[in-house]
Scaffold this active site. Structure first.
Site, PDB file in Angstrom:
ATOM      1  N   LYS A   1       0.847  -1.197   0.000  1.00  0.00           N
ATOM      2  CA  LYS A   1       0.000   0.000   0.000  1.00  0.00           C
ATOM      3  C   LYS A   1       0.878   1.240   0.000  1.00  0.00           C
ATOM      4  O   LYS A   1       1.856   1.318   0.736  1.00  0.00           O
ATOM      5  CB  LYS A   1      -0.896  -0.015   1.233  1.00  0.00           C
ATOM      6  CG  LYS A   1      -1.744   1.230   1.403  1.00  0.00           C
ATOM      7  CD  LYS A   1      -2.810   1.072   2.466  1.00  0.00           C
ATOM      8  CE  LYS A   1      -2.284   1.192   3.855  1.00  0.00           C
ATOM      9  NZ  LYS A   1      -3.372   1.372   4.852  1.00  0.00           N
TER      10      LYS A   1
ATOM     11  N   SER B   1      -4.878   3.843 -16.988  1.00  0.00           N
ATOM     12  CA  SER B   1      -3.903   3.444 -15.985  1.00  0.00           C
ATOM     13  C   SER B   1      -3.596   4.538 -14.975  1.00  0.00           C
ATOM     14  O   SER B   1      -4.204   5.592 -14.964  1.00  0.00           O
ATOM     15  CB  SER B   1      -2.593   3.005 -16.634  1.00  0.00           C
ATOM     16  OG  SER B   1      -1.962   4.125 -17.211  1.00  0.00           O
TER      17      SER B   1
ATOM     18  N   THR C   1      -7.116  -0.211 -11.661  1.00  0.00           N
ATOM     19  CA  THR C   1      -6.461   0.022 -12.941  1.00  0.00           C
ATOM     20  C   THR C   1      -5.102  -0.659 -12.883  1.00  0.00           C
ATOM     21  O   THR C   1      -4.831  -1.425 -11.966  1.00  0.00           O
ATOM     22  CB  THR C   1      -6.357   1.532 -13.256  1.00  0.00           C
ATOM     23  OG1 THR C   1      -5.918   1.709 -14.607  1.00  0.00           O
ATOM     24  CG2 THR C   1      -5.429   2.263 -12.308  1.00  0.00           C
ATOM     25  N   TYR C   2      -4.241  -0.391 -13.866  1.00  0.00           N
ATOM     26  CA  TYR C   2      -2.904  -0.975 -13.865  1.00  0.00           C
ATOM     27  C   TYR C   2      -1.864   0.132 -13.805  1.00  0.00           C
ATOM     28  O   TYR C   2      -2.151   1.294 -14.093  1.00  0.00           O
ATOM     29  CB  TYR C   2      -2.684  -1.868 -15.096  1.00  0.00           C
ATOM     30  CG  TYR C   2      -2.747  -1.121 -16.402  1.00  0.00           C
ATOM     31  CD1 TYR C   2      -1.581  -0.614 -16.989  1.00  0.00           C
ATOM     32  CD2 TYR C   2      -3.954  -0.896 -17.045  1.00  0.00           C
ATOM     33  CE1 TYR C   2      -1.633   0.083 -18.186  1.00  0.00           C
ATOM     34  CE2 TYR C   2      -4.014  -0.204 -18.237  1.00  0.00           C
ATOM     35  CZ  TYR C   2      -2.850   0.282 -18.810  1.00  0.00           C
ATOM     36  OH  TYR C   2      -2.894   0.980 -19.984  1.00  0.00           O
TER      37      TYR C   2
ATOM     38  N   GLY D   1      -6.739   8.269 -18.608  1.00  0.00           N
ATOM     39  CA  GLY D   1      -7.916   7.712 -19.246  1.00  0.00           C
ATOM     40  C   GLY D   1      -9.161   7.891 -18.404  1.00  0.00           C
ATOM     41  O   GLY D   1      -9.329   8.893 -17.709  1.00  0.00           O
ATOM     42  N   ALA D   2     -10.047   6.897 -18.435  1.00  0.00           N
ATOM     43  CA  ALA D   2     -11.329   6.990 -17.732  1.00  0.00           C
ATOM     44  C   ALA D   2     -11.157   7.237 -16.233  1.00  0.00           C
ATOM     45  O   ALA D   2     -11.971   7.927 -15.615  1.00  0.00           O
ATOM     46  CB  ALA D   2     -12.139   5.713 -17.962  1.00  0.00           C
ATOM     47  N   ALA D   3     -10.085   6.696 -15.641  1.00  0.00           N
ATOM     48  CA  ALA D   3      -9.846   6.897 -14.208  1.00  0.00           C
ATOM     49  C   ALA D   3      -9.644   8.371 -13.868  1.00  0.00           C
ATOM     50  O   ALA D   3      -9.885   8.787 -12.737  1.00  0.00           O
ATOM     51  CB  ALA D   3      -8.637   6.082 -13.758  1.00  0.00           C
TER      52      ALA D   3
END
Length: 117
Positions: free
Chosen positions: A9, A25, A57-58, A73-75
Site C-alpha cells: 500500500k 492506468s 487500474t494498472y 484515461g477513464a480513471a
C-alpha cells in the site's frame, strides 16, 4: 484454495495529474513503486479520500523521484488534481501463507509524494 491479501500500500499520496486523453492506468513515481513492491502492469486498487471513489487500474512506471501520481484515461474522471489517494495491491496466497504475511506499507510525504527517510 487461495485468498486475496493486501500485498502493498502507498498510503495517502496527492494526485499530481489527471490526464483524460490517455489510454488508461495510473502513472506512479518509480521510487514509490519500488518501496511498495509494485511493478509496471500490476493491477492496483485506488481509494480517493476526497470523494470516496474506489476503482482499479494498472500501473505505469513514472520518473523516479518525480512524485508523479497521474490518473490516466477513464480513471481521470474519478479524481481531481490535489486529491489524496491510497493505492493498494493484493496477492493470492494460501490461508497458511497469509497468516504470516506482512504487507509493505509506504507513508510518503503527502505534500511532495516523496519517500520520508
Amino acid at each position: 484454495m487461495t485468498i486475496e491479501v493486501l500485498k502493498s500500500k502507498i498510503h495517502r499520496v496527492r494526485v499530481t495529474e489527471a490526464n483524460l486523453d490517455y489510454i488508461g492506468s495510473i502513472t506512479i513515481d518509480r521510487q514509490l513503486m519500488d518501496a511498495a513492491g509494485i511493478i509496471a502492469g500490476e493491477r492496483v486498487y485506488i481509494v480517493d479520500n476526497n470523494n470516496g471513489e474506489r476503482f482499479d487500474t494498472y500501473v505505469i512506471e513514472g520518473e523516479p523521484g518525480s512524485g508523479t501520481i497521474c490518473l490516466n484515461g477513464a480513471a481521470a474522471r474519478k479524481v481531481h488534481r490535489g486529491d489524496i489517494v491510497i493505492i493498494m495491491s493484493y496477492a493470492a496466497m494460501t490461508p497458511e501463507e497469509a497468516r504470516t504475511w506482512k504487507p509493505k506499507v509506504v507513508f510518503p510525504d503527502t505534500d511532495t509524494n516523496r519517500l520520508i527517510n
